[in-house]
Design a protein around this motif. Structure first.
Motif, PDB file in Angstrom:
ATOM      1  N   MET A   1       0.842  -1.201   0.000  1.00  2.00           N
ATOM      2  CA  MET A   1       0.000   0.000   0.000  1.00  2.00           C
ATOM      3  C   MET A   1       0.878   1.251   0.000  1.00  2.00           C
ATOM      4  O   MET A   1       1.968   1.257   0.563  1.00  2.00           O
ATOM      5  N   ASN A   2       0.369   2.310  -0.591  1.00  2.88           N
ATOM      6  CA  ASN A   2       1.167   3.520  -0.791  1.00  2.88           C
ATOM      7  C   ASN A   2       1.185   4.452   0.410  1.00  2.88           C
ATOM      8  O   ASN A   2       2.137   5.210   0.598  1.00  2.88           O
ATOM      9  N   HIS A   3       0.124   4.418   1.205  1.00  2.00           N
ATOM     10  CA  HIS A   3      -0.013   5.410   2.278  1.00  2.00           C
ATOM     11  C   HIS A   3      -0.088   4.788   3.666  1.00  2.00           C
ATOM     12  O   HIS A   3      -0.164   5.520   4.657  1.00  2.00           O
ATOM     13  N   ILE A   4      -0.085   3.462   3.744  1.00  6.88           N
ATOM     14  CA  ILE A   4      -0.215   2.741   5.004  1.00  6.88           C
ATOM     15  C   ILE A   4       1.054   1.930   5.243  1.00  6.88           C
ATOM     16  O   ILE A   4       1.565   1.301   4.321  1.00  6.88           O
ATOM     17  N   ALA A 196     -25.451  13.065  -3.044  1.00  9.42           N
ATOM     18  CA  ALA A 196     -24.309  12.333  -2.498  1.00  9.42           C
ATOM     19  C   ALA A 196     -24.632  10.851  -2.363  1.00  9.42           C
ATOM     20  O   ALA A 196     -25.760  10.466  -2.064  1.00  9.42           O
ATOM     21  N   ILE A 197     -23.621  10.015  -2.584  1.00  9.79           N
ATOM     22  CA  ILE A 197     -23.720   8.590  -2.312  1.00  9.79           C
ATOM     23  C   ILE A 197     -23.038   8.302  -0.987  1.00  9.79           C
ATOM     24  O   ILE A 197     -22.274   9.120  -0.480  1.00  9.79           O
ATOM     25  N   ASN A 198     -23.330   7.146  -0.408  1.00  5.50           N
ATOM     26  CA  ASN A 198     -22.806   6.809   0.909  1.00  5.50           C
ATOM     27  C   ASN A 198     -21.753   5.711   0.814  1.00  5.50           C
ATOM     28  O   ASN A 198     -21.997   4.655   0.241  1.00  5.50           O
ATOM     29  N   ARG A 199     -20.567   6.000   1.351  1.00  2.02           N
ATOM     30  CA  ARG A 199     -19.513   5.006   1.495  1.00  2.02           C
ATOM     31  C   ARG A 199     -18.919   5.184   2.889  1.00  2.02           C
ATOM     32  O   ARG A 199     -18.036   6.011   3.091  1.00  2.02           O
ATOM     33  N   PHE A 200     -19.415   4.412   3.847  1.00  3.19           N
ATOM     34  CA  PHE A 200     -18.977   4.529   5.233  1.00  3.19           C
ATOM     35  C   PHE A 200     -17.484   4.254   5.323  1.00  3.19           C
ATOM     36  O   PHE A 200     -16.983   3.247   4.837  1.00  3.19           O
ATOM     37  N   TRP A 201     -16.755   5.162   5.956  1.00  6.42           N
ATOM     38  CA  TRP A 201     -15.293   5.085   5.941  1.00  6.42           C
ATOM     39  C   TRP A 201     -14.757   3.811   6.569  1.00  6.42           C
ATOM     40  O   TRP A 201     -13.741   3.267   6.134  1.00  6.42           O
ATOM     41  N   LYS A 202     -15.456   3.283   7.583  1.00  8.52           N
ATOM     42  CA  LYS A 202     -14.958   2.080   8.257  1.00  8.52           C
ATOM     43  C   LYS A 202     -15.046   0.832   7.387  1.00  8.52           C
ATOM     44  O   LYS A 202     -14.421  -0.186   7.710  1.00  8.52           O
ATOM     45  N   ASP A 203     -15.790   0.909   6.291  1.00 13.27           N
ATOM     46  CA  ASP A 203     -15.828  -0.226   5.369  1.00 13.27           C
ATOM     47  C   ASP A 203     -14.499  -0.395   4.639  1.00 13.27           C
ATOM     48  O   ASP A 203     -14.296  -1.392   3.937  1.00 13.27           O
ATOM     49  N   GLY A 204     -13.596   0.548   4.793  1.00 16.54           N
ATOM     50  CA  GLY A 204     -12.251   0.419   4.242  1.00 16.54           C
ATOM     51  C   GLY A 204     -11.322  -0.388   5.133  1.00 16.54           C
ATOM     52  O   GLY A 204     -10.156  -0.608   4.768  1.00 16.54           O
ATOM     53  N   LEU A 205     -11.832  -0.811   6.296  1.00 15.27           N
ATOM     54  CA  LEU A 205     -11.045  -1.601   7.235  1.00 15.27           C
ATOM     55  C   LEU A 205     -11.564  -3.036   7.282  1.00 15.27           C
ATOM     56  O   LEU A 205     -12.760  -3.290   7.112  1.00 15.27           O
ATOM     57  N   SER A 206     -10.669  -3.972   7.541  1.00  7.93           N
ATOM     58  CA  SER A 206     -11.049  -5.366   7.754  1.00  7.93           C
ATOM     59  C   SER A 206     -11.633  -5.530   9.150  1.00  7.93           C
ATOM     60  O   SER A 206     -11.581  -4.616   9.977  1.00  7.93           O
ATOM     61  N   ALA A 214      -5.474  -2.638  -1.904  1.00  6.63           N
ATOM     62  CA  ALA A 214      -5.924  -1.850  -3.057  1.00  6.63           C
ATOM     63  C   ALA A 214      -7.077  -2.522  -3.801  1.00  6.63           C
ATOM     64  O   ALA A 214      -8.026  -1.854  -4.224  1.00  6.63           O
ATOM     65  N   ASP A 215      -7.019  -3.835  -3.975  1.00  8.75           N
ATOM     66  CA  ASP A 215      -8.086  -4.531  -4.717  1.00  8.75           C
ATOM     67  C   ASP A 215      -9.412  -4.417  -3.984  1.00  8.75           C
ATOM     68  O   ASP A 215     -10.463  -4.174  -4.606  1.00  8.75           O
ATOM     69  N   ALA A 216      -9.390  -4.618  -2.672  1.00  8.22           N
ATOM     70  CA  ALA A 216     -10.626  -4.525  -1.891  1.00  8.22           C
ATOM     71  C   ALA A 216     -11.156  -3.099  -1.866  1.00  8.22           C
ATOM     72  O   ALA A 216     -12.377  -2.881  -1.914  1.00  8.22           O
ATOM     73  N   GLN A 217     -10.270  -2.132  -1.815  1.00  7.45           N
ATOM     74  CA  GLN A 217     -10.721  -0.739  -1.871  1.00  7.45           C
ATOM     75  C   GLN A 217     -11.335  -0.447  -3.241  1.00  7.45           C
ATOM     76  O   GLN A 217     -12.348   0.258  -3.335  1.00  7.45           O
ATOM     77  N   SER A 218     -10.748  -0.974  -4.280  1.00 13.23           N
ATOM     78  CA  SER A 218     -11.308  -0.779  -5.629  1.00 13.23           C
ATOM     79  C   SER A 218     -12.722  -1.341  -5.719  1.00 13.23           C
ATOM     80  O   SER A 218     -13.595  -0.760  -6.375  1.00 13.23           O
ATOM     81  N   GLU A 219     -12.961  -2.478  -5.065  1.00 16.88           N
ATOM     82  CA  GLU A 219     -14.307  -3.073  -5.072  1.00 16.88           C
ATOM     83  C   GLU A 219     -15.316  -2.160  -4.395  1.00 16.88           C
ATOM     84  O   GLU A 219     -16.479  -2.074  -4.825  1.00 16.88           O
ATOM     85  N   ARG A 220     -14.894  -1.464  -3.336  1.00 22.00           N
ATOM     86  CA  ARG A 220     -15.801  -0.545  -2.639  1.00 22.00           C
ATOM     87  C   ARG A 220     -16.277   0.584  -3.548  1.00 22.00           C
ATOM     88  O   ARG A 220     -17.388   1.093  -3.384  1.00 22.00           O
ATOM     89  N   PHE A 221     -15.419   0.973  -4.487  1.00 23.37           N
ATOM     90  CA  PHE A 221     -15.716   2.123  -5.348  1.00 23.37           C
ATOM     91  C   PHE A 221     -15.838   1.707  -6.821  1.00 23.37           C
ATOM     92  O   PHE A 221     -15.625   2.529  -7.706  1.00 23.37           O
ATOM     93  N   ALA A 222     -16.203   0.448  -7.043  1.00 26.99           N
ATOM     94  CA  ALA A 222     -16.203  -0.088  -8.407  1.00 26.99           C
ATOM     95  C   ALA A 222     -17.187   0.624  -9.326  1.00 26.99           C
ATOM     96  O   ALA A 222     -17.021   0.626 -10.552  1.00 26.99           O
ATOM     97  N   ASN A 243     -11.329   7.805   3.827  1.00 24.79           N
ATOM     98  CA  ASN A 243     -11.888   7.468   2.516  1.00 24.79           C
ATOM     99  C   ASN A 243     -11.034   8.031   1.387  1.00 24.79           C
ATOM    100  O   ASN A 243     -10.922   7.423   0.320  1.00 24.79           O
ATOM    101  N   ILE A 244     -10.432   9.194   1.606  1.00 28.40           N
ATOM    102  CA  ILE A 244      -9.542   9.757   0.582  1.00 28.40           C
ATOM    103  C   ILE A 244      -8.314   8.869   0.410  1.00 28.40           C
ATOM    104  O   ILE A 244      -7.886   8.591  -0.722  1.00 28.40           O
ATOM    105  N   ILE A 245      -7.763   8.386   1.522  1.00 24.89           N
ATOM    106  CA  ILE A 245      -6.656   7.440   1.420  1.00 24.89           C
ATOM    107  C   ILE A 245      -7.092   6.195   0.667  1.00 24.89           C
ATOM    108  O   ILE A 245      -6.396   5.703  -0.230  1.00 24.89           O
ATOM    109  N   ALA A 246      -8.267   5.654   1.021  1.00 16.82           N
ATOM    110  CA  ALA A 246      -8.764   4.444   0.371  1.00 16.82           C
ATOM    111  C   ALA A 246      -8.948   4.649  -1.128  1.00 16.82           C
ATOM    112  O   ALA A 246      -8.606   3.772  -1.935  1.00 16.82           O
ATOM    113  N   LEU A 247      -9.478   5.799  -1.510  1.00 12.88           N
ATOM    114  CA  LEU A 247      -9.667   6.102  -2.932  1.00 12.88           C
ATOM    115  C   LEU A 247      -8.332   6.197  -3.650  1.00 12.88           C
ATOM    116  O   LEU A 247      -8.183   5.700  -4.781  1.00 12.88           O
ATOM    117  N   GLN A 248      -7.349   6.799  -3.012  1.00 11.57           N
ATOM    118  CA  GLN A 248      -6.035   6.881  -3.645  1.00 11.57           C
ATOM    119  C   GLN A 248      -5.382   5.506  -3.738  1.00 11.57           C
ATOM    120  O   GLN A 248      -4.731   5.183  -4.735  1.00 11.57           O
TER     121      GLN A 248
END
Length: 285
Positions: A1-4, A196-206, A214-222, A243-248
């Protein structure tokens, strides 16, 4: 991952001279709790930056509950704890990365590249048996020169102008019930920005609190247009930043933060408010 970065990654580098570890723990509604937790125990050598005292400006009529800090004040705060333009910064918290991501975003906004969020957070560090300390580091101020990245930020007036445009997606990072306007524990008005659409930020965590790859984050925003413009907000501009980190991580590049977020939006009584789901069920009041 690039930011974590992982716990073991930091363990191997924590004593390198250019590394600055920043404890960002903070509990909403308990403004002194984060500092007290830091003073009791933290990663050795870590410095502390407070969400409300250091990483936000004082609350006013507009700007939301955690307004962006003044650039000069922020530069003074990070310089005071030893962050220079050459520092490699690792931020951590115990809130799923939400507070650490705020510092990550602010440093990126100042033009700093070498900044990361620690995966899993402080409790995981302790549970792994890694070293902790209650000794506070002697602060040696550094000199930081900001190169503000204005393209990372969007203000309320522009959000309003962009409502309904096809190539713009507005992402609400709050939990579903708050987005739909069913509950509102923090702000005076319930609902969301129309469209606005809803993407709860905690859904970026396991489930174990680790950041998804990155693949799982891509699925969230597919369903999102990779060439379109994304505007991310939350209640006060803090939980939008994970969420900005997840999108990047997912490969999106045209991502901006509406820093004032919902608490700023509703401070203008003329702004429209939507409730319910956006998929054909919303109504505007």
């Amino acid at each position: 991952m690039n930011h974590i970065v992982s716990l073991k990654w930091l363990l191997a580098r924590m004593y390198e001279p250019d590394v600055v570890i920043v404890d960002c723990r903070f509990l909403m509604g308990q403004p002194d709790a984060g500092r007290e937790l830091y003073e009791a125990s933290h990663i050795p050598g870590a410095v502390y930056l407070d969400l409300e005292r250091d990483l936000s400006a004082p609350v006013e009529e507009h700007g939301g509950r955690h307004p962006l800090p003044d650039i000069f004040d922020l530069t003074v705060a990070i310089s005071r704890v030893g962050i220079s333009n050459e520092s490699l910064v690792v931020a951590y918290d115990d809130q799923g990365g939400m507070m650490a991501s705020r510092l990550w975003w602010l440093l990126k906004y100042l033009g700093h590249e070498q900044v990361f969020v620690l995966d899993e957070g402080y409790t995981a560090w302790v549970d792994a048996g890694f070293p902790t300390s209650s000794q506070q580091k002697t602060l040696i101020p550094a000199r930081y020169l900001a190169t503000v990245q204005h393209n990372m930020l969007v203000e309320m007036d522009e959000v309003k102008e962009l409502l309904g445009q096809d190539r713009v997606t507005i992402i609400d990072s709050r939990e579903g019930p708050r987005y739909r306007g069913e509950v509102e524990p923090m702000d005076k008005v319930a609902g969301h920005i129309p469209g606005a659409i809803n993407r709860f930020w905690k859904d970026g965590l396991s489930d174990n609190g680790a950041w998804k790859g990155a693949d799982a984050q891509s699925e969230r925003f597919a369903d999102l247009d990779r060439d379109g413009e994304l505007i991310v907000y939350c209640g006060s501009g803090v939980s939008a930043t994970p969420n900005i980190i997840a999108l990047q991580e997912a490969g999106f590049s045209k991502v901006r933060l509406y820093a004032g977020s919902w608490s700023d939006w509703i401070s203008y009584s003329e702004n429209p408010v939507a409730v319910g789901d956006e998929e054909g069920k919303k109504h505007v009041k």
